[in-house]
Design a protein around this motif. Structure first.
Motif, PDB file in Angstrom:
ATOM      1  N   ALA A  65    -101.579 -42.290  15.143  1.00  0.00           N
ATOM      2  CA  ALA A  65    -100.419 -42.475  14.267  1.00  0.00           C
ATOM      3  C   ALA A  65    -100.177 -43.963  14.027  1.00  0.00           C
ATOM      4  O   ALA A  65     -99.959 -44.408  12.898  1.00  0.00           O
ATOM      5  CB  ALA A  65     -99.186 -41.831  14.895  1.00  0.00           C
ATOM      6  N   ASP A  66    -100.260 -44.710  15.111  1.00  0.00           N
ATOM      7  CA  ASP A  66    -100.070 -46.150  15.048  1.00  0.00           C
ATOM      8  C   ASP A  66    -101.100 -46.776  14.101  1.00  0.00           C
ATOM      9  O   ASP A  66    -100.789 -47.611  13.251  1.00  0.00           O
ATOM     10  CB  ASP A  66    -100.246 -46.707  16.473  1.00  0.00           C
ATOM     11  CG  ASP A  66     -99.807 -48.155  16.575  1.00  0.00           C
ATOM     12  OD1 ASP A  66     -99.044 -48.599  15.686  1.00  0.00           O
ATOM     13  OD2 ASP A  66    -100.235 -48.835  17.524  1.00  0.00           O
ATOM     14  N   TYR A  67    -102.351 -46.340  14.260  1.00  0.00           N
ATOM     15  CA  TYR A  67    -103.437 -46.863  13.441  1.00  0.00           C
ATOM     16  C   TYR A  67    -103.155 -46.642  11.963  1.00  0.00           C
ATOM     17  O   TYR A  67    -103.330 -47.526  11.137  1.00  0.00           O
ATOM     18  CB  TYR A  67    -104.746 -46.175  13.833  1.00  0.00           C
ATOM     19  CG  TYR A  67    -105.948 -46.656  13.052  1.00  0.00           C
ATOM     20  CD1 TYR A  67    -106.606 -47.833  13.418  1.00  0.00           C
ATOM     21  CD2 TYR A  67    -106.415 -45.949  11.947  1.00  0.00           C
ATOM     22  CE1 TYR A  67    -107.702 -48.287  12.698  1.00  0.00           C
ATOM     23  CE2 TYR A  67    -107.508 -46.395  11.222  1.00  0.00           C
ATOM     24  CZ  TYR A  67    -108.153 -47.559  11.601  1.00  0.00           C
ATOM     25  OH  TYR A  67    -109.234 -48.000  10.890  1.00  0.00           O
ATOM     26  N   LYS A  68    -102.684 -45.443  11.667  1.00  0.00           N
ATOM     27  CA  LYS A  68    -102.451 -45.081  10.274  1.00  0.00           C
ATOM     28  C   LYS A  68    -101.409 -45.993   9.626  1.00  0.00           C
ATOM     29  O   LYS A  68    -101.576 -46.451   8.498  1.00  0.00           O
ATOM     30  CB  LYS A  68    -101.997 -43.623  10.189  1.00  0.00           C
ATOM     31  CG  LYS A  68    -102.564 -42.959   8.961  1.00  0.00           C
ATOM     32  CD  LYS A  68    -102.393 -41.480   8.948  1.00  0.00           C
ATOM     33  CE  LYS A  68    -102.843 -40.974   7.572  1.00  0.00           C
ATOM     34  NZ  LYS A  68    -102.649 -39.551   7.437  1.00  0.00           N
ATOM     35  N   VAL A  69    -100.346 -46.247  10.371  1.00  0.00           N
ATOM     36  CA  VAL A  69     -99.277 -47.109   9.855  1.00  0.00           C
ATOM     37  C   VAL A  69     -99.810 -48.519   9.624  1.00  0.00           C
ATOM     38  O   VAL A  69     -99.615 -49.118   8.564  1.00  0.00           O
ATOM     39  CB  VAL A  69     -98.085 -47.146  10.846  1.00  0.00           C
ATOM     40  CG1 VAL A  69     -97.048 -48.161  10.392  1.00  0.00           C
ATOM     41  CG2 VAL A  69     -97.479 -45.757  10.982  1.00  0.00           C
ATOM     42  N   ARG A  70    -100.505 -49.025  10.634  1.00  0.00           N
ATOM     43  CA  ARG A  70    -101.001 -50.402  10.517  1.00  0.00           C
ATOM     44  C   ARG A  70    -102.071 -50.516   9.434  1.00  0.00           C
ATOM     45  O   ARG A  70    -102.156 -51.517   8.728  1.00  0.00           O
ATOM     46  CB  ARG A  70    -101.547 -50.871  11.872  1.00  0.00           C
ATOM     47  CG  ARG A  70    -100.420 -51.094  12.884  1.00  0.00           C
ATOM     48  CD  ARG A  70    -100.932 -51.554  14.225  1.00  0.00           C
ATOM     49  NE  ARG A  70    -101.649 -52.829  14.153  1.00  0.00           N
ATOM     50  CZ  ARG A  70    -102.268 -53.379  15.203  1.00  0.00           C
ATOM     51  NH1 ARG A  70    -102.264 -52.764  16.371  1.00  0.00           N
ATOM     52  NH2 ARG A  70    -102.885 -54.526  15.081  1.00  0.00           N
ATOM     53  N   GLU A  71    -102.894 -49.483   9.307  1.00  0.00           N
ATOM     54  CA  GLU A  71    -103.936 -49.490   8.288  1.00  0.00           C
ATOM     55  C   GLU A  71    -103.321 -49.567   6.892  1.00  0.00           C
ATOM     56  O   GLU A  71    -103.766 -50.331   6.039  1.00  0.00           O
ATOM     57  CB  GLU A  71    -104.796 -48.222   8.412  1.00  0.00           C
ATOM     58  CG  GLU A  71    -105.913 -48.170   7.391  1.00  0.00           C
ATOM     59  CD  GLU A  71    -106.720 -46.874   7.459  1.00  0.00           C
ATOM     60  OE1 GLU A  71    -106.160 -45.839   7.876  1.00  0.00           O
ATOM     61  OE2 GLU A  71    -107.899 -46.909   7.093  1.00  0.00           O
TER      62      GLU A  71
END
Lengths: 492, 492
Positions: free
Chosen positions: B17-23
């Motif tokens: 989830a974190d990755y998606k936001v930062r991406e």
């Protein structure tokens, strides 16, 4: 004597004093014409052909002595090697095309390989004639694009060839020059002569005639080559109205509106889309990986109106692929080096070498779409472009490049909705320009041009794939399926 | 741990989830910066380095997914082959330099070959360090010329490398990927690690620092690479006044007027001239012929004021030569493709491959002559050009290209006489332009610039040869002698 040799400039006796006078006059005229050429929109391409010992090198040396050497590029083409061998045979000749205002001299031209292949019977009569046909089309196109093409054939009779070879052999110090290859050729002298004359006859066209020069006398052949160059240049730079040759394009109007016929109700829901996309992405990536070590390559063309989803579809195609295996080429305005050459040059610059996938976001079809509509080129130019493009794609196909062309079509309403969406979505704003709105006003002109394009360039070897793009999921899956198919076909 | 690794961006845990936001945030920033870049005068060059299995390909795939792929060119460099191998090692990297507004990604950079050569001990410590010094100079120059250089090193500890190799081996379906070459490298893992760290330490400069990323975690390294790219771009496109790095050129003023010191009374009479010229022409032609099948090549530079006789001297040099062996390159205004890259690019495009003789009628020295005088470049730019040019010529020399530079000097009176002669001689008129008269007014500025040029770029490996050119016979014979000497030296 073969009929074709009736066109030959005969050798004449020239004494030293006479030569000097004529040389001086030639040089003045050449320099002055070269200066005119430099600021014109024409380029000169000289093909220097003829058998071993016919003085191609010496004649060129003379031409360079007379001309301003800074404006001349001499290129020798041997057997294709390295990157050259990983492209279609014509590729290396395209790379070296002289820019407008300049002179290119090719030693070893597109005639060399077909002649050798035919002389040694590596290819049959049919393939040989196909290749000559390809050459005729190429030359016709270059000339239509403003290239002044001069095809020199330095002719030596069989007796003259034998005499020269004998003299050369006797001269001990040039002995090392006679390579084993040359000896192999010498044994086939008669066969080569037959093939040469065949080539001359079949490619001596009204538009691109041969300049055949009797090469038996050194001084005579130099003057003949110089005079022929002057004459060609003079004609090209100061054309008299009467000799204007123009090719009638084989252009046909589209019989119907293929785009209106599309069923834009085709849809794929998000779950199905995700599932299928994942499978296709992995498949495409694996196939591209496999292709990367093969002799095959793939060229994909994407066309369609603004906001039809070309960029999004391309992103899905490359999503799983190793970036070393593909290149996305966005076609914008040509650079000045590109403008200085026939319009296909900038695409020949970007054809894929063995193992690569090149994706063109807009393409050479700009010629028959935007350039036609905006009148950036003449009617004759865009009308003959269809045939030229078919030839181009055939040359790619013959060399192991699979060509597939996608046209993403939306309805006018759908485009409007997407434009409006772009206006309000921050990360999409960069995609929308004033020009997009202007192009929208020409919707019907683009549709007509696109349909004519399908009618004239959808070939068995390089088909158009029309994609109903109102539904993005459907469009992307259709593209991905076709890409996977194309990769599989390329590897078959 | 080596000190250099203190600069490494550590791996962090990133959940999905974190990755998606930062991406998503990364992508927006990247797209917007890329759009800004497109209309700026900067280019980005990303060097993607790191051991096998460190995710160079996957990280690049991500970057391309985030960016607009049309603005990116990915180039993979393996062992130099074909034409590449017939040029200096740096040549192929120069060919592929991205134009202003665009992004280039190099897999396998100028670091690769030195690392391999050092790991396998093909080269000693001294040569290795010389090569690293050459790289530092190159990078400094590219950056000074406006290239945004990002040097990624995807770092894996030895343990991590072993673990990855083991996992790969276990996965049957990727087994074929492990080439014999890779196995050869794997056996040298420790040695490579040592050399890698050495390279990182020695080339981590203030101007061109490394971006070292812990590559152990896939998601973490992708985000780190993306963030680093954003940061570099932001800094480059919106520099804060404080971080402006400028290199102080090692420029020295000429101690005296070398041109005034020339003895312009040197003369050769016509009979002697003819006799000597004939001998030298034949010699030069024979040597060029010999060189054409060797691994050596020759670059000749001709500079000097208008009407000093550069063109005439060049015509004599090439008079006897086979046109396939040489090329005369006239340097005029750069094209827009050339203007979009560091100024040396257009000369790197034209360096001779093995066996060839390239003659430059005006050259890269334009930077410190006309561009200095006409203020086409800044003082810092022309002052640092001397060192850059010395490096360029050294790179050529090291690769088997002999470099010789001729400066043809006449007196001011002699130039005036020649201008007047050109005005009245029909076939010379084309040579005289308005600009020639304007340049004449700047005679002393040119003389000063020329003397500074001699003082700063006359090297043992690429010397300037000053030619007293008031007497054409003398000048041409002096040039011909030096050319014959240069050819002999090239073949030694």
């Amino acid at each position: 004597m073969k009929a074709i040799l009736k066109n030959m400039t005969a050798a004449v006796q020239v004494d030293k004093a006479d030569y000097k006078v004529r040389e001086e006059s030639l040089r003045l005229r050449l320099l002055s014409l070269q200066k005119e050429l430099a600021t014109s929109n024409r380029a000169i391409l000289i093909l220097m052909n003829g058998v071993e010992g016919s003085g191609k090198g010496e004649t060129t040396r003379k031409l360079l002595e007379w001309l301003d050497a800074r404006g001349v590029e001499t290129n020798a083409f041997w057997t294709a090697q390295g990157e050259e061998a990983e492209h279609p045979p014509l590729w290396r000749f395209w790379q070296m095309l002289p820019a407008r205002g300049r002179i290119g001299i090719y030693f070893g031209s597109w005639y060399t390989q077909p002649i050798i292949d035919r002389a040694f019977k590596n290819i049959g009569k049919e393939e040989f004639e196909r290749q000559l046909g390809e050459i005729r089309n190429l030359e016709e196109m270059l000339i239509a694009e403003g290239v002044i093409l001069i095809k020199f054939w330095m002719y030596l009779s069989l007796d003259a060839q034998k005499a020269i070879a004998k003299a050369k052999k006797a001269k001990a110090k040039t002995r090392w020059r006679i390579s084993s290859l040359a000896r192999k050729f010498a044994r086939k002298r008669k066969r080569f002569q037959k093939v040469d004359l065949e080539v001359l006859s079949q490619t001596h066209t009204t538009i691109a005639p041969w300049t055949i020069i009797d090469a038996a006398s050194e001084k005579s052949r130099e003057l003949a080559a110089g005079e022929a160059l002057v004459e060609k240049l003079r004609q090209a730079l100061h054309p008299s109205g009467a000799v204007h040759l123009q090719i009638s394009p084989r252009f046909k109007t589209a019989p119907r509106n293929y785009i209106a016929d599309l069923n834009q109700n085709k849809k794929i829901n998000d779950d199905e889309y995700k599932e299928q996309l994942e499978i296709l992405t992995a498949k495409a990536a694996a196939l591209a990986d496999k292709m990367s070590t093969s002799k095959k390559s793939l060229a994909l063309v994407f066309e369609g109106p603004d906001a039809a989803g070309k960029g999004g579809a391309i992103r899905r195609v490359i999503a799983g692929m190793d970036p070393r295996h593909y290149r996305v080429i966005g076609i914008a305005a040509p650079t000045d080096e590109e403008k200085a050459r026939p319009y296909l040059w900038r695409f020949w610059r970007n054809t894929p070498r063995d193992g690569k996938l090149h994706i063109f976001d807009r393409s050479w079809y700009g010629r028959v779409l935007v350039e036609r509509i905006e009148k950036f080129c003449t009617e004759n130019e865009w009308q003959r472009a269809y045939g030229e493009i078919n030839d181009f794609e055939l040359a790619l196909t013959e060399a192991g490049v699979t060509v597939r062309k996608f046209y993403l079509a939306t309805t006018q309403d759908e485009q409007l909705a997407r434009f409006k969406d772009r206006e309000i979505t921050p990360y999409k704003q960069y995609k929308l320009t004033e020009e997009d709105w202007r192009n929208r006003d020409k919707w019907h002109a683009y549709e007509t041009a696109a349909c004519d394009m399908f009618a004239n360039t959808s070939t068995a070897y390089a088909p158009w794939i029309l994609v109903e793009a109102n539904n993005k999921n459907h469009a992307r899956i259709k593209v991905m399926r076709a890409v996977v198919d194309a990769l599989e076909e390329a590897l078959r």
